[in-house]
Design an enzyme around this catalytic site. Structure first.
Site, mmCIF file in Angstrom:
data_model
loop_
_atom_site.group_PDB
_atom_site.id
_atom_site.type_symbol
_atom_site.label_atom_id
_atom_site.label_comp_id
_atom_site.label_asym_id
_atom_site.label_seq_id
_atom_site.Cartn_x
_atom_site.Cartn_y
_atom_site.Cartn_z
ATOM 1 C CE LYS A 168 8.993 -71.837 16.317
ATOM 2 N NZ LYS A 168 10.075 -71.020 16.822
ATOM 3 C CE LYS B 185 4.519 -66.789 12.872
ATOM 4 N NZ LYS B 185 5.162 -67.098 14.142
ATOM 5 C CE LYS C 112 13.519 -65.646 11.519
ATOM 6 N NZ LYS C 112 14.422 -65.509 12.639
#
Ligand code: TYM
Length: 333
Positions: free
Chosen positions: A114, A198, A201
């Protein structure tokens, strides 16, 4: 054996099929067992580890709650609340952050993913995010935590924090060591555009995921365009290795149908992708569309949603406040 269940979902935009099959569907199944006590949290404090627009955050908190309810969670059977309403989470997180070690946090792969290349610009909150998650779980003495595969490392950290606290303060079994509950074959739902990534969002392509609020046409279209390979469908589960897109589509189908992956593999053995896609789109529309209809209905009455969250937060506060107070006593306050 009765289980104390705790889990959370971030209110960061539409929930997708990964959230549903990897976590929420399991939340609903666990709620069905009367011996379990279940607590499900909209983790809005986690959401602000990256920048949020205040108006959109508020909308997303209600939308995530509506998705819980529309999927089958029931506030008379489970405690449903949002984290920011219960101050013990932030307080517990500080207390545990003094037990957690930098070296442990430095290993967290989700932070690395992230934060990207420029770690210096990531928020401190994003770095200590797993400690807040540990507080969420440990304040309720949760014994079991239903999550997708991607949260496994955070659960291991939670266990390490609990063990270190118990050792440091000489109070074995005070913080309960939780077990992850991860669905065997469907713990990682992958992108429809790349079976090695994966479903998420944060993927810029909306075609990569099925959102829980997608229309029938969107679902059918996304499945039709989903990436495949050029071979006929495999005969055995062992042949799915090296065919990530096929494994993902069959996995999604199996999870929706509550059947083992090898049963689905046999069902489509030797057929073409188009047959699997047609059947999968049909099942998805049948299972997901009623949820999205219900979400839309619930969102028309946001006062009802706010009431559920308020009632849940009062119950959650009562449990977690007591645990924070016990933790503080152990520490010497
Ligand atoms: P979050 O909001 O990213 O995701 C919510 C749940 O959905 C699962 N999930 C998936 N499962 C399978 N395939 C996928 N592609 C996929 N994408 C997401 C996640 O594993 C998760 O179970 N840190 C957590 C939220 C959290 C939490 C907690 C969870 C905060 N405190 C305490 C459990 C207990 C998160 O960001 O999940």
């Amino acid at each position: 054996m009765s289980k104390k269940i705790f889990s959370g979902v971030q209110p960061t935009g539409n929930l997708h099929l990964g959230n549903y099959l990897g976590a929420i569907k399991n939340f609903v199944d666990l709620q069905k067992d009367k011996d379990n006590s279940c607590i499900y949290c909209v983790v809005d404090l986690h959401a602000i580890t990256v920048k949020q627009d205040p108006k959109i955050l508020k909308k997303n908190i209600r939308e995530t709650t509506a998705s819980f309810l529309a999927s089958g969670l029931n506030s008379s059977k489970s405690i449903i609340f949002n984290q920011s309403k219960v101050p013990s989470h932030a307080e517990g997180s500080w207390l545990l952050s003094c037990v957690a070690r930098m070296g442990w946090l430095n290993r967290m792969t989700q932070f690395k993913e992230k934060a990207g290349h420029d770690k210096e610009k990531a928020s401190v909150g994003l770095y200590i995010y797993p400690v807040l998650m540990a507080a969420d779980i440990l304040l309720y003495d949760a014994t079991h935590v239903p999550v997708g595969e991607d949260q496994k490392q955070h659960l291991e950290l939670t266990r390490d924090i609990a063990q270190k606290f118990n050792t440091d303060f000489n109070c074995s079994d005070f913080l309960k060591i939780p077990e992850p509950l991860i669905q065997k074959d469907f713990s990682r739902i992958m992108s429809l555009r790349d079976g090695t990534k994966k479903m998420s969002k944060s993927d810029p392509s909306d075609q990569s995921r099925i959102n829980i609020t997608d229309t029938k046409d969107q679902i059918v279209n996304k499945i039709r365009k989903a990436k495949t390979d050029s071979k006929p469908l495999s005969e055995n589960v062992s042949d799915l290795e090296g065919r990530p897109e096929l494994k993902n589509l069959l996995g999604i189908f199996s999870s929706l149908q509550n059947q083992d992956l090898d049963v689905s593999t046999k069902e489509f053995a030797g057929k073409n992708f188009s047959e699997l896609k047609e059947k999968l789109a049909e099942v998805l529309v049948e299972k997901i569309h009623p949820i999205s209809n219900e979400i839309n209905k619930l969102l028309k009455d946001y006062k009802y949603i706010d009431k559920i969250l308020l009632e849940g937060s009062i119950k959650a506060e009562k449990i977690s406040k007591k645990k924070v107070s016990e933790i503080k006593t152990k520490i010497g306050f």
